[in-house]
Design a protein around this motif. Structure first.
Motif, PDB file in Angstrom:
ATOM      1  N   ASP A 201     -36.809 -19.451 -13.845  1.00  0.00           N
ATOM      2  CA  ASP A 201     -35.391 -19.148 -14.012  1.00  0.00           C
ATOM      3  C   ASP A 201     -34.874 -18.505 -12.731  1.00  0.00           C
ATOM      4  OD1 ASP A 201     -32.848 -18.637 -14.878  1.00  0.00           O
ATOM      5  OD2 ASP A 201     -33.392 -17.007 -16.242  1.00  0.00           O
TER       6      ASP A 201
ATOM      7  N   ARG B 289     -33.788 -23.616  -6.313  1.00  0.00           N
ATOM      8  CA  ARG B 289     -33.989 -24.543  -7.421  1.00  0.00           C
ATOM      9  C   ARG B 289     -35.438 -25.004  -7.563  1.00  0.00           C
ATOM     10  NH1 ARG B 289     -30.150 -22.513  -8.557  1.00  0.00           N
ATOM     11  NH2 ARG B 289     -28.063 -23.306  -9.021  1.00  0.00           N
TER      12      ARG B 289
ATOM     13  N   GLN C 181     -36.570 -25.094 -11.431  1.00  0.00           N
ATOM     14  CA  GLN C 181     -35.534 -24.489 -12.256  1.00  0.00           C
ATOM     15  C   GLN C 181     -35.507 -25.119 -13.652  1.00  0.00           C
ATOM     16  OE1 GLN C 181     -33.238 -21.892 -11.816  1.00  0.00           O
ATOM     17  NE2 GLN C 181     -32.876 -22.302 -13.986  1.00  0.00           N
ATOM     18  N   ALA C 182     -35.654 -24.296 -14.655  1.00  0.00           N
ATOM     19  CA  ALA C 182     -35.626 -24.773 -16.040  1.00  0.00           C
ATOM     20  C   ALA C 182     -34.250 -25.361 -16.361  1.00  0.00           C
ATOM     21  CB  ALA C 182     -35.950 -23.634 -16.998  1.00  0.00           C
TER      22      ALA C 182
ATOM     23  N   ARG D 148     -31.959 -19.087 -11.395  1.00  0.00           N
ATOM     24  CA  ARG D 148     -30.547 -18.742 -11.568  1.00  0.00           C
ATOM     25  C   ARG D 148     -30.371 -17.358 -12.169  1.00  0.00           C
ATOM     26  NH1 ARG D 148     -29.193 -24.513 -14.346  1.00  0.00           N
ATOM     27  NH2 ARG D 148     -28.439 -25.672 -12.517  1.00  0.00           N
ATOM     28  N   GLY D 149     -31.158 -17.070 -13.209  1.00  0.00           N
ATOM     29  CA  GLY D 149     -30.953 -15.815 -13.923  1.00  0.00           C
ATOM     30  C   GLY D 149     -31.895 -14.694 -13.548  1.00  0.00           C
TER      31      GLY D 149
ATOM     32  N   ALA E  39     -39.129 -14.745 -10.957  1.00  0.00           N
ATOM     33  CA  ALA E  39     -39.750 -15.995 -10.502  1.00  0.00           C
ATOM     34  C   ALA E  39     -40.582 -15.761  -9.243  1.00  0.00           C
ATOM     35  CB  ALA E  39     -38.667 -17.048 -10.242  1.00  0.00           C
TER      36      ALA E  39
END
Length: 404
Positions: free
Chosen positions: A148, A186, A123-124, A150-151, A156
Motif C-alpha cells: 500500500d 507503484r 501497489q494493491a 498510496r496509503g 511498505a
C-alpha cells in the motif's frame, strides 16, 4: 519465497553465455562510471554486485516497451529482451547450484551458501499486465507482494527492507532509505544475494600479523595482514599487474585479486571500466604463491540512476519519455531510483558477502532522478568473486583502505 532449487532445470550453455554477457556488459559500464577521474574522491573502497543490479534491471525490462525497452536492452548486453531474460534466469540457476556442502583441505565439513532471490512489491488494487507478471514468475521466480504505497509508504518500505535483511543474513538491514518510496510509488523490484564461502585452503590465524598498508591517499595504516603459502592456486601477469586466484572450497567459485604496478591504481580502475573482469578472472594462473593480504570489511551504498542514464537508458528515468506500458495499462510509470548496497568481509576462513538492488517505479509525472611468487597486497588492489567455469562477476570491488 520462490527460489531456484537444486531440482531446477540445468541451464543451457547458450543461455548461460547470454547471461554472462549481460552481467559482463553491466560490469564494464558501471565500473567505467564509478571509476571516475583520477582523483582521490573516487579512490575509496567499492563493493558492487553486477549480477544483483542486472537481475533487478532485468525485471524492470520485463515491463518496458518501445524506445525504453530498446535502450535498456542495449545497456544489458545489446541482446534481444527474450535472450536477456533467459540468460539471467540461467545465470541465477547456475549460481544457486554452486551452493552446498563441502569438505575442507583438513577433512572437516563445511558449506558454501550462495542464494539469489527476487521479489516484487506492487501497489494493491492496480491492474498489472498478465504477461508482465508471468515473465517475472517464469524468468525471475519472484515472490509477489501486495503493498500500500498510496496509503502507507513507510510501512511498505519497512516490509521491503525486512525481506532484504532476511535474504542477506541481516547484512543489508536497510536497503531502501527513508524518502525513497512515497505515495506516488507503484512498484518496487528487488534482488537480494548472500554468499558465504570458505577458502579451499584457509589462512592460519596464527600467521596473521599487524602489517602496513599504503592507502590510495598515500597514508600508511596498520591492519591485520593474513599470510598463506597454500590459499592461492596460482598467479599470472596481465597488463603488468599481478593476478592471484584464491579458490573457494567448491572449486567452482574463486576470488581473483589484481595488484597493479605501483602508482597505476587509477589506470587499473579505468581498464576494468573498459573491458570488465574477463581478462583477469579468465587468466591462466600457475605456480605457487606466498600471499599476504589484509583482512578487510567494506560496504558501499549507491544510487545508480545517474550512472545508468549515462550508460544509455535515460528514457527509463524520464517522466516524459519512459514507456513501461507493459507493466500496467492504468498508470504511466518511470524509474525513480535504482538503489544498490554491497557488503563484503574477507578473513582467514573465507568470504562472506551480500548485496541487494531495488528498482523503484513511480508515476511518471512524479519522477525525480610458477616459481613460487610472493605477492603482498599492501597497497590498493582490485578483487572479484566469480564462478570459475563462466567467469560471471558475482561481486567486484577494490580495496583502498582496509583500516576503515
Amino acid at each position: 519465497m520462490t527460489e531456484t532449487s537444486p531440482s531446477a532445470p540445468t541451464p543451457t550453455r547458450s543461455a548461460l553465455s547470454d547471461g554472462a554477457a549481460v552481467v559482463d556488459a553491466l560490469t564494464v559500464g558501471l565500473l567505467a562510471d564509478l571509476a571516475g577521474p583520477d582523483d582521490a574522491d573516487h579512490a575509496g573502497d567499492l563493493v558492487l554486485s553486477p549480477f544483483s543490479v542486472a537481475a533487478a534491471l532485468g525485471m524492470a525490462l520485463a515491463g518496458a516497451s518501445g524506445g525504453t525497452e530498446r535502450e535498456m536492452a542495449r545497456v544489458l548486453g545489446d541482446l534481444p529482451p527474450e535472450r536477456i531474460h533467459a540468460g539471467l534466469a540461467a545465470v541465477t540457476t547456475h549460481l544457486a547450484g554452486l551452493a552446498g556442502p563441502v569438505v575442507l583441505a583438513d577433512g572437516t565439513d563445511d558449506e558454501v551458501a550462495l542464494s539469489p532471490a527476487n521479489a516484487v512489491y506492487a501497489q494493491a488494487g492496480l491492474p498489472w499486465q498478465r504477461a508482465f507478471l508471468d515473465l517475472l514468475d517464469s524468468a525471475y521466480s519472484v515472490e509477489p507482494h501486495a503493498a500500500d504505497f498510496r496509503g502507507a509508504p513507510e510501512q511498505a518500505r519497512g516490509e521491503i527492507n525486512h525481506w532484504v535483511a532476511q535474504r542477506t543474513a541481516d547484512r543489508i538491514p536497510e536497503l531502501v532509505p527513508a524518502g525513497a518510496v512515497d505515495a506516488d510509488t507503484r512498484l518496487v523490484l528487488v534482488n537480494a544475494l548472500h554468499l558465504k564461502a570458505p577458502w579451499a585452503t584457509q589462512f592460519e590465524e596464527a600467521h596473521t600479523r599487524p602489517g602496513r598498508f599504503t592507502t590510495a591517499e598515500g597514508r600508511e595504516v596498520e591492519v591485520p595482514m593474513m599470510r598463506s603459502v597454500g590459499a592461492a592456486s596460482g598467479h599470472a601477469e596481465v597488463d603488468g599487474a599481478r593476478v592471484v586466484r584464491l579458490p573457494y572450497a567448491t572449486g567452482r567459485l574463486a576470488m581473483t585479486v589484481v595488484l597493479p604496478p605501483e602508482g597505476e591504481e587509477a589506470a587499473l580502475r579505468r581498464r576494468l571500466g573498459e573491458r570488465g573482469w574477463r581478462a583477469y578472472a579468465g587468466a591462466e594462473v600457475a605456480g605457487e604463491v606466498d600471499l599476504t593480504m589484509p583482512r578487510w570489511e567494506a560496504r558501499t551504498q549507491a544510487e545508480l540512476g545517474d550512472a545508468l542514464a549515462r550508460l544509455g537508458m535515460a528514457s527509463a528515468f524520464s517522466g516524459e519519455d519512459a514507456d513501461f506500458s507493459a507493466m500496467t495499462p492504468e498508470d504511466r510509470l518511470a524509474i525513480a531510483a535504482v538503489v544498490h548496497e554491497g557488503w563484503v568481509a574477507v578473513g582467514e576462513a573465507g568470504t562472506e558477502a551480500a548485496a541487494a538492488t531495488a528498482v523503484m517505479m513511480r508515476l511518471a509525472g512524479a519522477v525525480v532522478r610458477v616459481e613460487r611468487e610472493e605477492v603482498v597486497l599492501d597497497r590498493p588492489f582490485a578483487w572479484c568473486v566469480h564462478d570459475v567455469e563462466h567467469g560471471v562477476p558475482v561481486f567486484v570491488g577494490w580495496v583502498a583502505d582496509p583500516s576503515e
